[in-house]
Design a protein around this motif. Structure first.
Motif, PDB file in Angstrom:
ATOM      1  N   LEU A  24       0.833  -1.202   0.000  1.00 29.07           N
ATOM      2  CA  LEU A  24       0.000   0.000   0.000  1.00 29.07           C
ATOM      3  C   LEU A  24       0.868   1.254   0.000  1.00 29.07           C
ATOM      4  CD1 LEU A  24      -2.799   1.289   0.161  1.00 29.07           C
ATOM      5  CD2 LEU A  24      -2.667   1.080   2.652  1.00 29.07           C
ATOM      6  N   ASN A  25       1.944   1.221   0.756  1.00 29.76           N
ATOM      7  CA  ASN A  25       2.865   2.351   0.793  1.00 29.76           C
ATOM      8  C   ASN A  25       3.461   2.604  -0.588  1.00 29.76           C
ATOM      9  OD1 ASN A  25       4.565   4.387   1.744  1.00 29.76           O
ATOM     10  ND2 ASN A  25       6.136   2.948   2.413  1.00 29.76           N
ATOM     11  N   LEU A  26       3.845   1.534  -1.280  1.00 31.46           N
ATOM     12  CA  LEU A  26       4.407   1.679  -2.618  1.00 31.46           C
ATOM     13  C   LEU A  26       3.374   2.226  -3.595  1.00 31.46           C
ATOM     14  CD1 LEU A  26       6.754   1.255  -4.593  1.00 31.46           C
ATOM     15  CD2 LEU A  26       5.950  -1.099  -4.931  1.00 31.46           C
ATOM     16  N   GLN A  27       2.143   1.738  -3.515  1.00 30.14           N
ATOM     17  CA  GLN A  27       1.091   2.223  -4.408  1.00 30.14           C
ATOM     18  C   GLN A  27       0.865   3.724  -4.220  1.00 30.14           C
ATOM     19  OE1 GLN A  27      -2.951   1.082  -3.532  1.00 30.14           O
ATOM     20  NE2 GLN A  27      -3.508   1.012  -5.692  1.00 30.14           N
ATOM     21  N   GLN A  28       0.826   4.160  -2.982  1.00 32.28           N
ATOM     22  CA  GLN A  28       0.587   5.576  -2.698  1.00 32.28           C
ATOM     23  C   GLN A  28       1.708   6.455  -3.242  1.00 32.28           C
ATOM     24  OE1 GLN A  28       0.089   5.580   1.544  1.00 32.28           O
ATOM     25  NE2 GLN A  28      -1.972   4.722   1.466  1.00 32.28           N
ATOM     26  N   ARG A  29       2.924   5.940  -3.273  1.00 28.08           N
ATOM     27  CA  ARG A  29       4.052   6.718  -3.775  1.00 28.08           C
ATOM     28  C   ARG A  29       4.135   6.688  -5.301  1.00 28.08           C
ATOM     29  NH1 ARG A  29       7.802   8.043   0.178  1.00 28.08           N
ATOM     30  NH2 ARG A  29       7.355   7.185   2.234  1.00 28.08           N
ATOM     31  N   LEU A  30       3.663   5.596  -5.896  1.00 26.95           N
ATOM     32  CA  LEU A  30       3.775   5.449  -7.344  1.00 26.95           C
ATOM     33  C   LEU A  30       2.697   6.185  -8.116  1.00 26.95           C
ATOM     34  CD1 LEU A  30       4.726   1.702  -7.961  1.00 26.95           C
ATOM     35  CD2 LEU A  30       6.154   3.729  -8.250  1.00 26.95           C
ATOM     36  N   GLU A  31       1.490   6.252  -7.578  1.00 33.21           N
ATOM     37  CA  GLU A  31       0.378   6.801  -8.358  1.00 33.21           C
ATOM     38  C   GLU A  31       0.593   8.254  -8.764  1.00 33.21           C
ATOM     39  OE1 GLU A  31      -3.114   5.702  -6.126  1.00 33.21           O
ATOM     40  OE2 GLU A  31      -3.477   4.023  -7.490  1.00 33.21           O
ATOM     41  N   PRO A  32       1.152   9.131  -7.909  1.00 31.32           N
ATOM     42  CA  PRO A  32       1.431  10.495  -8.388  1.00 31.32           C
ATOM     43  C   PRO A  32       2.419  10.506  -9.559  1.00 31.32           C
ATOM     44  CG  PRO A  32       1.480  10.425  -5.982  1.00 31.32           C
ATOM     45  CD  PRO A  32       1.411   9.008  -6.455  1.00 31.32           C
ATOM     46  N   VAL A  33       3.402   9.594  -9.546  1.00 29.18           N
ATOM     47  CA  VAL A  33       4.356   9.501 -10.651  1.00 29.18           C
ATOM     48  C   VAL A  33       3.635   9.067 -11.921  1.00 29.18           C
ATOM     49  CG1 VAL A  33       6.448   8.371 -11.464  1.00 29.18           C
ATOM     50  CG2 VAL A  33       6.203   8.928  -9.039  1.00 29.18           C
ATOM     51  N   GLU A  34       2.761   8.064 -11.786  1.00 27.50           N
ATOM     52  CA  GLU A  34       2.003   7.585 -12.938  1.00 27.50           C
ATOM     53  C   GLU A  34       1.121   8.696 -13.507  1.00 27.50           C
ATOM     54  OE1 GLU A  34      -0.893   3.787 -13.826  1.00 27.50           O
ATOM     55  OE2 GLU A  34      -1.365   5.122 -12.163  1.00 27.50           O
ATOM     56  N   ASN A  35       0.491   9.463 -12.618  1.00 22.24           N
ATOM     57  CA  ASN A  35      -0.373  10.555 -13.078  1.00 22.24           C
ATOM     58  C   ASN A  35       0.402  11.551 -13.939  1.00 22.24           C
ATOM     59  OD1 ASN A  35      -2.512   9.445 -11.684  1.00 22.24           O
ATOM     60  ND2 ASN A  35      -2.264  10.767  -9.889  1.00 22.24           N
ATOM     61  N   ARG A  36       1.612  11.887 -13.507  1.00 19.87           N
ATOM     62  CA  ARG A  36       2.414  12.853 -14.266  1.00 19.87           C
ATOM     63  C   ARG A  36       2.847  12.260 -15.610  1.00 19.87           C
ATOM     64  NH1 ARG A  36       3.897  13.740  -8.867  1.00 19.87           N
ATOM     65  NH2 ARG A  36       3.571  15.888  -8.185  1.00 19.87           N
ATOM     66  N   LEU A  37       3.196  10.983 -15.624  1.00 25.41           N
ATOM     67  CA  LEU A  37       3.594  10.339 -16.878  1.00 25.41           C
ATOM     68  C   LEU A  37       2.439  10.313 -17.875  1.00 25.41           C
ATOM     69  CD1 LEU A  37       5.726   7.327 -15.584  1.00 25.41           C
ATOM     70  CD2 LEU A  37       6.536   9.287 -16.903  1.00 25.41           C
ATOM     71  N   LEU A  38       1.236   9.985 -17.385  1.00 30.78           N
ATOM     72  CA  LEU A  38       0.080   9.918 -18.274  1.00 30.78           C
ATOM     73  C   LEU A  38      -0.284  11.309 -18.806  1.00 30.78           C
ATOM     74  CD1 LEU A  38      -2.120   7.340 -16.347  1.00 30.78           C
ATOM     75  CD2 LEU A  38      -0.876   6.976 -18.476  1.00 30.78           C
ATOM     76  N   ALA A  39      -0.175  12.322 -17.942  1.00 30.05           N
ATOM     77  CA  ALA A  39      -0.457  13.688 -18.391  1.00 30.05           C
ATOM     78  C   ALA A  39       0.542  14.123 -19.454  1.00 30.05           C
ATOM     79  CB  ALA A  39      -0.422  14.640 -17.197  1.00 30.05           C
ATOM     80  N   ALA A  40       1.820  13.754 -19.264  1.00 30.53           N
ATOM     81  CA  ALA A  40       2.837  14.094 -20.252  1.00 30.53           C
ATOM     82  C   ALA A  40       2.585  13.357 -21.564  1.00 30.53           C
ATOM     83  CB  ALA A  40       4.219  13.736 -19.707  1.00 30.53           C
ATOM     84  N   ARG A  41       2.179  12.089 -21.460  1.00 36.66           N
ATOM     85  CA  ARG A  41       1.879  11.319 -22.673  1.00 36.66           C
ATOM     86  C   ARG A  41       0.742  11.956 -23.455  1.00 36.66           C
ATOM     87  NH1 ARG A  41      -1.544   6.116 -21.817  1.00 36.66           N
ATOM     88  NH2 ARG A  41      -3.000   7.853 -21.507  1.00 36.66           N
ATOM     89  N   ASP A  42      -0.330  12.354 -22.743  1.00 33.97           N
ATOM     90  CA  ASP A  42      -1.474  12.968 -23.420  1.00 33.97           C
ATOM     91  C   ASP A  42      -1.066  14.247 -24.130  1.00 33.97           C
ATOM     92  OD1 ASP A  42      -3.019  10.925 -22.517  1.00 33.97           O
ATOM     93  OD2 ASP A  42      -4.043  12.075 -20.952  1.00 33.97           O
ATOM     94  N   ALA A  43      -0.259  15.063 -23.443  1.00 30.71           N
ATOM     95  CA  ALA A  43       0.151  16.339 -24.032  1.00 30.71           C
ATOM     96  C   ALA A  43       1.032  16.117 -25.261  1.00 30.71           C
ATOM     97  CB  ALA A  43       0.882  17.176 -22.991  1.00 30.71           C
ATOM     98  N   LEU A  44       1.986  15.211 -25.151  1.00 26.13           N
ATOM     99  CA  LEU A  44       2.914  14.959 -26.264  1.00 26.13           C
ATOM    100  C   LEU A  44       2.231  14.285 -27.441  1.00 26.13           C
ATOM    101  CD1 LEU A  44       6.027  13.783 -24.232  1.00 26.13           C
ATOM    102  CD2 LEU A  44       5.735  15.952 -25.437  1.00 26.13           C
ATOM    103  N   ALA A  45       1.172  13.532 -27.155  1.00 28.85           N
ATOM    104  CA  ALA A  45       0.453  12.841 -28.233  1.00 28.85           C
ATOM    105  C   ALA A  45      -0.606  13.743 -28.866  1.00 28.85           C
ATOM    106  CB  ALA A  45      -0.198  11.572 -27.698  1.00 28.85           C
ATOM    107  N   GLY A  46      -0.671  14.978 -28.390  1.00 28.20           N
ATOM    108  CA  GLY A  46      -1.641  15.905 -28.956  1.00 28.20           C
ATOM    109  C   GLY A  46      -3.055  15.701 -28.455  1.00 28.20           C
TER     110      GLY A  46
END
Length: 297
Positions: free
Chosen positions: A63-85
């Motif tokens: 659970l501790n790992l999940q809580q730390r990873l999800e903000p990182v995943e959110n930023r990666l997905l936002a960057a992917r959306d922006a770069l993919a137009g």
């Protein structure tokens, strides 16, 4: 750490089944199992309790790992959306179902900010004192007290929050002082209607004082809040609702504190809806920024 291992870990954490995670990721069952094993060996931690009945449930380290990873995943997905137009203007209608007080007092201001960025998107908020059924298409996105146990859902822990015991200042001045939990037996309470509870996690008084004399009951936490403002008795209320109201006093704050959790989920087929995924990641980030409010700090 290998991001693929972390990505596989997040998928298993959300669906609690290796086979379902493999289906969502488009890989073999054995690949997911091997990735999870590799991650646990790399970290030297046990991340899941494994059961043939309940599937893969997170350990405290998981659970501790999940809580730390999800903000990182959110930023990666936002960057992917922006770069993919994909960061084009959003439109259409999204319906969000959630618990009553959280929807009214926390989500509504956040959704107003979100909609200011996407004026062509129509949002419908359903803050109701009952469960939201995605299978009946009550809403596109749901926030609830309990994680769905089955179904094709994409699910994540949204936030934890605290509840405490509150009373109006006028009530406290007119009744015997409360210095310890035993003193609560001399007071009356405000609570839910027992036989209409939609979740066992709402049975607050059973954790504080047994056989509490309840004088007012309602299926609505906002009605309970209003009854507390009328000095009708003591009530267990979410800190995000009561802590900011100067008319209320927190009773025995060092001894009484309950903690509950909000889960956010949507139907699997909605996972690639650009409007919904944009709202999903926004809420994850915005609610995390308001953790102090949820904690009653």
């Amino acid at each position: 750490m290998d991001w693929d291992n972390l990505r596989y870990f997040l998928e298993v954490a959300r669906c609690q089944r290796i086979s379902l995670a493999a289906q969502r990721l488009g890989v073999q069952h054995s690949t997911v199992a091997r990735r999870i094993q590799a991650l646990e060996q790399e970290l030297g931690l046990r991340l899941f309790h494994k059961s043939t009945v309940s599937g893969y449930s997170l350990t405290s380290d998981g659970l501790n790992l999940q809580q730390r990873l999800e903000p990182v995943e959110n930023r990666l997905l936002a960057a992917r959306d922006a770069l993919a137009g994909k960061a084009r203007p959003l439109s259409g209608t999204l319906r969000l179902g959630c618990t009553e007080a959280f929807g009214s007092y926390v989500l509504t201001p956040l959704l107003s900010q979100f909609q200011a960025c996407y004026p062509d998107l129509t949002l419908e908020l359903l803050p109701v004192p009952r469960p939201i059924s995605l299978s009946r298409r009550d809403a596109d996105l749901a926030i609830a007290l309990e994680r769905p146990q089955r179904g094709p859902y994409w699910c994540t822990r949204l936030a934890d929050y605290n509840l405490r015991l509150y009373a109006h200042a006028d009530y406290l001045s007119a009744h015997p002082p409360i210095e310890q939990i035993q003193d609560l037996s001399q007071h009356r309470f405000i609570a839910y209607v027992d036989d209409l509870l939609f979740s066992d996690s709402l049975r607050y008084l059973e954790e504080i004082v047994r056989s509490a004399p309840v004088r007012f009951r309602s299926t609505s936490v906002i009605a309970q809040y209003q009854a507390t403002l009328q000095a009708q008795g003591l009530a267990v209320l979410p800190c995000f609702l009561a802590q900011t109201d100067p008319r209320l006093r927190c009773v025995l704050p060092e001894q009484i504190e309950l903690r509950r959790r909000f889960w956010m989920f949507c139907h699997e087929e909605q996972r690639h809806n650009p409007s919904l995924t944009r709202l999903w990641h926004y809420l994850k980030h915005a609610v995390q920024e308001r953790q102090a409010l949820l904690d009653g700090a």
